[in-house]
Scaffold this active site. Structure first.
Site, PDB file in Angstrom:
ATOM      1  N   ASN A  65       3.923  13.673   0.311  1.00 26.34           N
ATOM      2  CA  ASN A  65       2.500  13.772   0.691  1.00 26.34           C
ATOM      3  C   ASN A  65       1.800  14.870  -0.097  1.00 26.34           C
ATOM      4  OD1 ASN A  65       0.241  12.954   2.128  1.00 26.34           O
ATOM      5  ND2 ASN A  65       0.618  14.370   3.825  1.00 26.34           N
ATOM      6  N   ARG A  84       6.058  21.935   4.566  1.00 29.11           N
ATOM      7  CA  ARG A  84       7.392  21.591   4.058  1.00 29.11           C
ATOM      8  C   ARG A  84       8.319  22.801   4.064  1.00 29.11           C
ATOM      9  NH1 ARG A  84       3.166  20.362   1.513  1.00 29.11           N
ATOM     10  NH2 ARG A  84       2.488  18.234   1.104  1.00 29.11           N
ATOM     11  N   LYS A 112      11.532   7.167   1.021  1.00 26.42           N
ATOM     12  CA  LYS A 112      11.044   7.270  -0.350  1.00 26.42           C
ATOM     13  C   LYS A 112      11.717   8.401  -1.109  1.00 26.42           C
ATOM     14  CE  LYS A 112       8.264   8.738  -3.703  1.00 26.42           C
ATOM     15  NZ  LYS A 112       8.285  10.093  -4.296  1.00 26.42           N
ATOM     16  N   ASP A 158       6.128   4.347  -2.886  1.00 24.80           N
ATOM     17  CA  ASP A 158       5.121   5.364  -2.579  1.00 24.80           C
ATOM     18  C   ASP A 158       3.751   4.696  -2.541  1.00 24.80           C
ATOM     19  OD1 ASP A 158       4.711   4.755  -5.216  1.00 24.80           O
ATOM     20  OD2 ASP A 158       4.237   6.785  -5.801  1.00 24.80           O
TER      21      ASP A 158
END
Length: 274
Positions: free
Chosen positions: A114, A167, A207, A226
């Site tokens: 993302n 993240r 992914k 994606d």
DNA sequence: CTCCAGGCTTTAG
DNA sequence: CTAAAGCATGGA
């Protein structure tokens, strides 16, 4: 320092580096300065020959997958006779699927989720210059990719400070897990099994797992889906479903053992507006 | 301002 | 099981 050259027809530095497999390359002289793990090389091409200079040519021969016959891959891709793929395979025939360091690829693609490519590069670069080792090649300085142990010593606020955003805890959790379990159990399994194992890492979904399988374990049967592949599925394959698991299954069944390489042709070509 | 980027985890139904 | 909310950040 040593150097060697290779036929440029199926080895284009720009196509190989700029299709989102790696984030550690920089314009340098007549080509690119490429860093992988703790090693560096200078790669450039005149369109006839592609030349690599490095202190470890064997490493980069493998890194650029130079033992594989890509002429055959491109021919098999064109044999599907799909309009977009015909164009993309011809345009991207110089792409090589990189054989990258496993752990470096795991962390890099956790960061990629993302996220946009310039920012991914920035976060990885800051991580390397903060935790990696300083080295130089051909007079250019670079930082090695940090070891998992070095990463595991930092807390999540450190990675938040580098711009990793939410993240941050994925990076920390995954570093701890790799330090505990190692990654030896990831060797010698088929693509499907490896993907299932990789899904156990925090921040690794379908992914990202497929990207790691393809770019670090040579699993060319894995097909990462994606936003761009979704767009291709809709616009060029007449697809309507939105479930990425099903889109992945569709392309894997269609393209078989070459699925991952063909995915790169499509991804690279579509992003170049083909 | 909103929308998007090589999506994933968690929670709700 | 599937669907949707929430998630940092920076650029368009």
């Amino acid at each position: 320092m040593k150097k060697f050259d290779f036929d440029a027809t199926y080895f284009s530095p720009i196509a190989t580096l700029d299709c989102g497999q790696t984030f550690r390359f920089y314009p340098f002289k007549d080509g690119f300065f490429v860093v992988s793990r703790d090693k560096a090389c200078y790669v450039w091409s005149d369109g006839v020959k592609t030349v690599i200079e490095s202190d470890d040519c064997d490493y980069f021969y493998n890194y650029f997958d130079l033992a594989r016959d890509y002429k055959s891959v491109v021919e098999r891709a064109k044999a599907f006779d799909i309009p977009l793929l015909n164009k993309c395979a011809e345009f991207g025939k110089g792409i090589r699927i990189l054989n990258q360091d496993r752990e470096e690829t795991i962390f890099s693609f956790i960061i990629s989720q993302n996220n946009n490519i310039p920012r991914i590069k920035s976060i990885i670069e800051k991580t390397c210059s903060a935790l990696g080792e300083k080295k130089a090649f051909l007079g250019r300085e670079y930082s090695t990719f940090p070891t998992t142990y070095q990463i595991s010593k930092m807390d999540k606020t450190f990675f938040r400070g580098l711009g990793a955003g939410y993240r941050d805890e994925f990076i920390c959790e995954t570093a701890k897990k790799i330090l505990q379990d190692g990654i030896l159990h990831l060797e010698n399994c088929d693509g499907a099994t490896l993907k299932k194992e990789l899904l156990n890492f925090k921040g690794v979904g379908d992914k990202v797992a497929d990207c790691i399988c393809l770019f670090a374990f040579g699993k060319t049967e894995n097909f990462p889906v994606d936003t761009w592949i979704e767009k291709i599925f809709r616009e060029d394959f007449g697809g309507t479903i939105k479930d990425r698991k099903k889109i992945n299954a569709y392309f894997c069944q269609l393209f078989g053992a070459d699925a991952g390489i063909i995915q790169q042709y499509l991804f690279y070509g579509k992003r170049q507006n083909l």
